[in-house]
Scaffold this active site. Sequence first.
Site, PDB file in Angstrom:
ATOM      1  N   HIS A   1      -1.459 -12.270  10.899  1.00 15.04           N
ATOM      2  CA  HIS A   1      -1.114 -10.869  10.662  1.00 15.04           C
ATOM      3  C   HIS A   1      -0.835 -10.183  11.996  1.00 15.04           C
ATOM      4  O   HIS A   1      -1.539 -10.394  12.987  1.00 15.04           O
ATOM      5  CB  HIS A   1      -2.237 -10.151   9.919  1.00 15.04           C
ATOM      6  CG  HIS A   1      -1.935  -8.706   9.713  1.00 15.04           C
ATOM      7  ND1 HIS A   1      -0.798  -8.270   9.070  1.00 15.04           N
ATOM      8  CD2 HIS A   1      -2.606  -7.572  10.091  1.00 15.04           C
ATOM      9  CE1 HIS A   1      -0.771  -6.953   9.054  1.00 15.04           C
ATOM     10  NE2 HIS A   1      -1.861  -6.499   9.668  1.00 15.04           N
TER      11      HIS A   1
ATOM     12  N   LYS B   1      -0.186  -7.525  20.418  1.00 17.02           N
ATOM     13  CA  LYS B   1      -1.355  -7.994  21.161  1.00 17.02           C
ATOM     14  C   LYS B   1      -2.319  -8.799  20.295  1.00 17.02           C
ATOM     15  O   LYS B   1      -2.783  -9.878  20.698  1.00 17.02           O
ATOM     16  CB  LYS B   1      -2.080  -6.796  21.775  1.00 17.02           C
ATOM     17  CG  LYS B   1      -3.295  -7.143  22.604  1.00 17.02           C
ATOM     18  CD  LYS B   1      -3.930  -5.888  23.193  1.00 17.02           C
ATOM     19  CE  LYS B   1      -5.170  -6.213  24.002  1.00 17.02           C
ATOM     20  NZ  LYS B   1      -5.785  -4.983  24.569  1.00 17.02           N
TER      21      LYS B   1
ATOM     22  N   CYS C   1      -3.036  -4.864   4.065  1.00 16.28           N
ATOM     23  CA  CYS C   1      -1.925  -5.705   4.519  1.00 16.28           C
ATOM     24  C   CYS C   1      -1.936  -7.139   3.987  1.00 16.28           C
ATOM     25  O   CYS C   1      -1.063  -7.920   4.356  1.00 16.28           O
ATOM     26  CB  CYS C   1      -1.890  -5.724   6.046  1.00 16.28           C
ATOM     27  SG  CYS C   1      -1.676  -4.089   6.779  1.00 16.28           S
TER      28      CYS C   1
ATOM     29  N   GLU D   1       0.827  -1.199   0.000  1.00  9.61           N
ATOM     30  CA  GLU D   1       0.000   0.000   0.000  1.00  9.61           C
ATOM     31  C   GLU D   1       0.859   1.245   0.000  1.00  9.61           C
ATOM     32  O   GLU D   1       0.387   2.342   0.291  1.00  9.61           O
ATOM     33  CB  GLU D   1      -0.976   0.001   1.171  1.00  9.61           C
ATOM     34  CG  GLU D   1      -0.384  -0.113   2.541  1.00  9.61           C
ATOM     35  CD  GLU D   1      -1.469  -0.199   3.613  1.00  9.61           C
ATOM     36  OE1 GLU D   1      -1.846   0.855   4.140  1.00  9.61           O
ATOM     37  OE2 GLU D   1      -1.924  -1.321   3.906  1.00  9.61           O
TER      38      GLU D   1
END
Length: 349
Positions: free
Chosen positions: A234, A239, A112, A80
Amino acid sequence: MVGIITYGAYIPRFRIKTEEIARVWGANGKEIAAGLGVMEKSVPDLDEDTITISVSAARNALLKRDVNPDDIGAVYVGSESHPYAVKPTAVTVGEAIGATPVMTAADYEFACKAGTAGIQTCMGLVKSGMIKCGLAIGTDIAQGAPGDALEYTAAAGGAAFFIGNDDVIAEINHTCSFTTDTPDFWRREGQAYPRHGGRFSGEPAYFKHIQGAAKMMLEHMGTKPSDYDYAVFHQPNAKFPRSVAAMLGFTSEQIKPGLAVPTLGNTYSGAVPVGLSATLDVAKPGDKIFVTSYGSGAGSDAFDITVTDAIETEIDRKASPSVADMLNDKVYLDYAQYAKHKGKIVMQK
């Protein structure tokens, strides 16, 4: 048998610690940095962009295993942050590795997951017999507005995968996708930085789509998380991948080798490709790898992969730097230097 015949990654040497970014933006910045689990992130050099990173990753793959340029029938670069709005990245990469002029080439953009979309396209072309080998790359120089939460993680890097059916080092047994119109993250034409939906980016965006694709894959393959040696999800921060792995039943040990984000940051289209590269760096014949990407907008691609004996006989993993090697080779910048590297400040001529 269609799969990966060689692979390579590239990560710039420069880094900035998230505590340095937080120092500039004050108490709120420190709170943001603490919640992301990212200690530092990669920063491109002044002359690096998506094209140069893609070429470096492809060349690192070719150092591991020689591929006849005449056999490369397709080059796809997912990103991107393509340097040009109208001028494909993929043709420059193809020219740099000697694959032109007999090839199909295109730039992919699906936030992504554009890199994994390229892998799927190469798989289809190889399976159909239209090409012998295809190159799929996921690379980004990620953007984050000054002071925004994205600035603490938006990094630079990527990885390249040559897809074919000749002595594959990792067979891709199956792939599937889960896609909906979920506007959690976007950047309009001409805007320098993307915008995002804050908490909305987690649920119903990231978690819904990764779980959707992952559960579909497990159902299609008749497998369960414990059947896999490794898993790569991904990683926009530290977290989210840990949380979704636990939700699906994968352990922290399964995702550990591919979890580069704490010391790399989020390389957007390069995130899962780099994580898969790091996993292949340590994988052994017979290992099974579960992969699920995510792209805002939104969709996920899942892959079931089996490492073959050829990973020990057909490639030389020591011929180019491993992901761990590149993560450990670093030069730190302060915020002013970082801003210059990222083009946030420009010297007047």
